[in-house]
Design an enzyme around this catalytic site. Structure first.
Site, PDB file in Angstrom:
ATOM      1  N   GLY A  31       0.607  -1.036  -0.048  1.00  0.00           N
ATOM      2  CA  GLY A  31       0.209  -0.027  -0.315  1.00  0.00           C
ATOM      3  C   GLY A  31       0.752   0.921   0.199  1.00  0.00           C
ATOM      4  O   GLY A  31       1.865   1.295   0.086  1.00  0.00           O
ATOM      5  N   LEU A  33       0.803   3.762  -2.478  1.00  0.00           N
ATOM      6  CA  LEU A  33       0.759   3.434  -3.421  1.00  0.00           C
ATOM      7  C   LEU A  33       1.237   4.405  -4.055  1.00  0.00           C
ATOM      8  O   LEU A  33       1.066   5.998  -4.106  1.00  0.00           O
ATOM      9  CB  LEU A  33      -0.143   2.645  -4.341  1.00  0.00           C
ATOM     10  CG  LEU A  33      -1.122   1.572  -3.868  1.00  0.00           C
ATOM     11  CD1 LEU A  33      -1.982   1.129  -5.096  1.00  0.00           C
ATOM     12  CD2 LEU A  33       0.441   0.352  -3.620  1.00  0.00           C
ATOM     13  N   HIS A  37       4.432   1.794  -8.048  1.00  0.00           N
ATOM     14  CA  HIS A  37       3.561   0.655  -7.868  1.00  0.00           C
ATOM     15  C   HIS A  37       3.007   0.704  -9.114  1.00  0.00           C
ATOM     16  O   HIS A  37       2.427  -0.052  -9.774  1.00  0.00           O
ATOM     17  CB  HIS A  37       2.619   0.503  -6.957  1.00  0.00           C
ATOM     18  CG  HIS A  37       3.168   0.447  -5.372  1.00  0.00           C
ATOM     19  ND1 HIS A  37       3.938   1.932  -4.371  1.00  0.00           N
ATOM     20  CD2 HIS A  37       3.729   0.193  -4.371  1.00  0.00           C
ATOM     21  CE1 HIS A  37       4.566   1.661  -3.475  1.00  0.00           C
ATOM     22  NE2 HIS A  37       4.376   0.266  -3.269  1.00  0.00           N
ATOM     23  N   GLY A 147       9.168  -5.478  -8.891  1.00  0.00           N
ATOM     24  CA  GLY A 147       9.948  -3.526  -8.836  1.00  0.00           C
ATOM     25  C   GLY A 147      11.026  -4.369  -8.521  1.00  0.00           C
ATOM     26  O   GLY A 147      11.759  -5.083  -8.163  1.00  0.00           O
ATOM     27  N   ASP A 150      13.693  -3.237  -5.191  1.00  0.00           N
ATOM     28  CA  ASP A 150      13.708  -4.362  -4.256  1.00  0.00           C
ATOM     29  C   ASP A 150      14.206  -5.561  -4.827  1.00  0.00           C
ATOM     30  O   ASP A 150      14.013  -6.555  -5.166  1.00  0.00           O
ATOM     31  CB  ASP A 150      12.126  -5.010  -3.376  1.00  0.00           C
ATOM     32  CG  ASP A 150      11.888  -3.587  -2.750  1.00  0.00           C
ATOM     33  OD1 ASP A 150      11.940  -3.164  -1.779  1.00  0.00           O
ATOM     34  OD2 ASP A 150      11.001  -2.704  -3.046  1.00  0.00           O
TER      35      ASP A 150
HETATM   36  P1  AMP Z   1       6.123  -2.432  -1.470  1.00  0.00           P
HETATM   37  O1  AMP Z   1       4.756  -1.675  -1.378  1.00  0.00           O
HETATM   38  O2  AMP Z   1       7.282  -1.425  -0.899  1.00  0.00           O
HETATM   39  O3  AMP Z   1       6.286  -3.927  -0.997  1.00  0.00           O
HETATM   40  O4  AMP Z   1       6.104  -2.923  -2.694  1.00  0.00           O
HETATM   41  C1  AMP Z   1       5.014  -3.297  -3.323  1.00  0.00           C
HETATM   42  C2  AMP Z   1       6.203  -3.890  -5.171  1.00  0.00           C
HETATM   43  O5  AMP Z   1       6.689  -2.682  -5.796  1.00  0.00           O
HETATM   44  C3  AMP Z   1       7.368  -4.387  -5.371  1.00  0.00           C
HETATM   45  O6  AMP Z   1       7.525  -5.440  -5.987  1.00  0.00           O
HETATM   46  C4  AMP Z   1       8.706  -3.505  -5.257  1.00  0.00           C
HETATM   47  O7  AMP Z   1       9.531  -3.286  -5.352  1.00  0.00           O
HETATM   48  C5  AMP Z   1       7.964  -3.002  -6.173  1.00  0.00           C
HETATM   49  N1  AMP Z   1       8.571  -0.567  -6.269  1.00  0.00           N
HETATM   50  C6  AMP Z   1       8.016   0.052  -4.834  1.00  0.00           C
HETATM   51  N2  AMP Z   1       9.049   0.097  -4.866  1.00  0.00           N
HETATM   52  C7  AMP Z   1       9.442   1.095  -6.847  1.00  0.00           C
HETATM   53  C8  AMP Z   1       9.643   2.006  -7.602  1.00  0.00           C
HETATM   54  N3  AMP Z   1       9.865   3.107  -7.245  1.00  0.00           N
HETATM   55  N4  AMP Z   1       9.726   1.046  -9.061  1.00  0.00           N
HETATM   56  C9  AMP Z   1       9.484   0.144  -8.919  1.00  0.00           C
HETATM   57  N5  AMP Z   1       8.944  -1.074  -8.010  1.00  0.00           N
HETATM   58  C10 AMP Z   1       8.617  -0.580  -7.127  1.00  0.00           C
END
Ligand code: AMP
Length: 290
Positions: A31, A33, A37, A147, A150
């Protein structure tokens, strides 16, 4: 777009889509977002007939002194952001839906999780692998979007999916950045204006190393040193690690001879941020196809 909170509702929507012959895509998130995301959701929209976004702030991937209780939560904003990026379904389960009383099972991916973020967050990837395995079983997607921001997480999930025979294709998506280079992150909203400025050190340090690499530098110590020099110049930044590892195995490298991940983690004030870039040496002329 529909919002559901239970696995039973999720399954009935996914089953209906599958029986219509749709390919099921999922973008798992915690979340808060942002455009990073949304890039995953948009890519899923292009490639799949039915797009699920999962929203779950997974307690088991936070360490005891981490930011679970203050992690940003904004269900209405996330529903709008998911819908505008093209999601069909937002699945936002409460914690007890994911971890019922008596829950006792975990997924551990060995090796890949030992270095980089695993060193300072020793229980993190076990929490990630476990919740992603569960989300895969709940959604049963054909394709799952993650993404490269990570990067270690992406490698851990690829390995888990392969090792445990999940019938899902893992789709990596490039890092989305702010105009000034800062990698987008839900945690960026914790930063004060001064910290926001200092946080640029991560992408700028990586940029300095990329410039050296373009000039022909292949020595890991020199490339890592370029990142460190930028980070150490700012007193608001406390480096966790700068490492150069093989982009596939994540094993530390002394020289860049194959695609290498240059990864950084640092605290800016109380906020821990990560960023990375993949350095790809051009194939030697002898390696070119005739
Ligand atoms: P999170 O909500 O931080 O767990 O991220 C959810 C997904 O979004 C994961 O696969 C992250 O790698 C991806 N994500 C988060 N930030 C970015 C970004 N700046 N660019 C690309 N993907 C992202």
């Amino acid at each position: 777009m529909e919002l559901v909170h239970t696995t039973a509702e999720l399954r009935s929507r996914v089953c209906a889509a599958r029986s219509r012959g749709e390919i099921i895509g999922v973008a798992p998130t915690m979340g808060a977002l942002h455009a990073g995301h949304q890039s995953l959701i948009r890519r899923a929209r292009e490639e799949c007939g039915f797009v699920v976004v999962t929203l779950f702030v997974n307690p088991t991937q936070f360490g005891p002194n981490e930011d679970l209780s203050r992690y940003p939560r904004d269900l209405d904003g996330d529903a709008r952001a998911s819908a505008s990026a093209g999601a069909d379904l937002l699945f936002a389960p409460p914690p007890e839906e994911v971890y019922p009383p008596g829950y006792a099972t975990a997924v551990t991916v060995e090796g890949l999780t030992a270095g980089l973020c695993g060193r300072s967050r020793p229980t993190h990837f076990r929490g990630v692998a476990t919740v992603v395995a569960k989300l895969f079983n709940m959604v049963q997607p054909d394709r799952a979007y993650f993404g490269e921001k990570d990067y270690q997480q992406l490698q851990v999930i690829r390995r888990m999916a392969r090792d445990l025979d999940f019938p899902v294709e893992i789709v990596p998506c490039p890092i989305v950045r702010e105009p000034d280079g800062l990698a987008m992150s839900s945690r960026n909203r914790y930063l004060s204006p001064e910290e926001r400025q200092a946080a640029l050190g991560l992408s700028q340090g990586l940029g300095a190393a990329e410039a050296l690499f373009e000039q022909g530098e292949r020595d890991a110590a020199a490339l890592m040193g370029a990142v460190r020099a930028v980070l150490e110049a700012d007193s608001l930044v406390r480096m966790d690690y700068v490492e150069l590892v093989d982009a596939d195995s994540l094993a530390p490298q002394e020289r860049v001879e194959a695609p290498a991940l240059l990864a950084v983690a640092a605290h800016v004030g109380a906020t821990r941020l990560i960023d990375n870039t993949v350095l790809r040496p051009a194939p030697e002329s002898g390696d070119l196809e005739p």
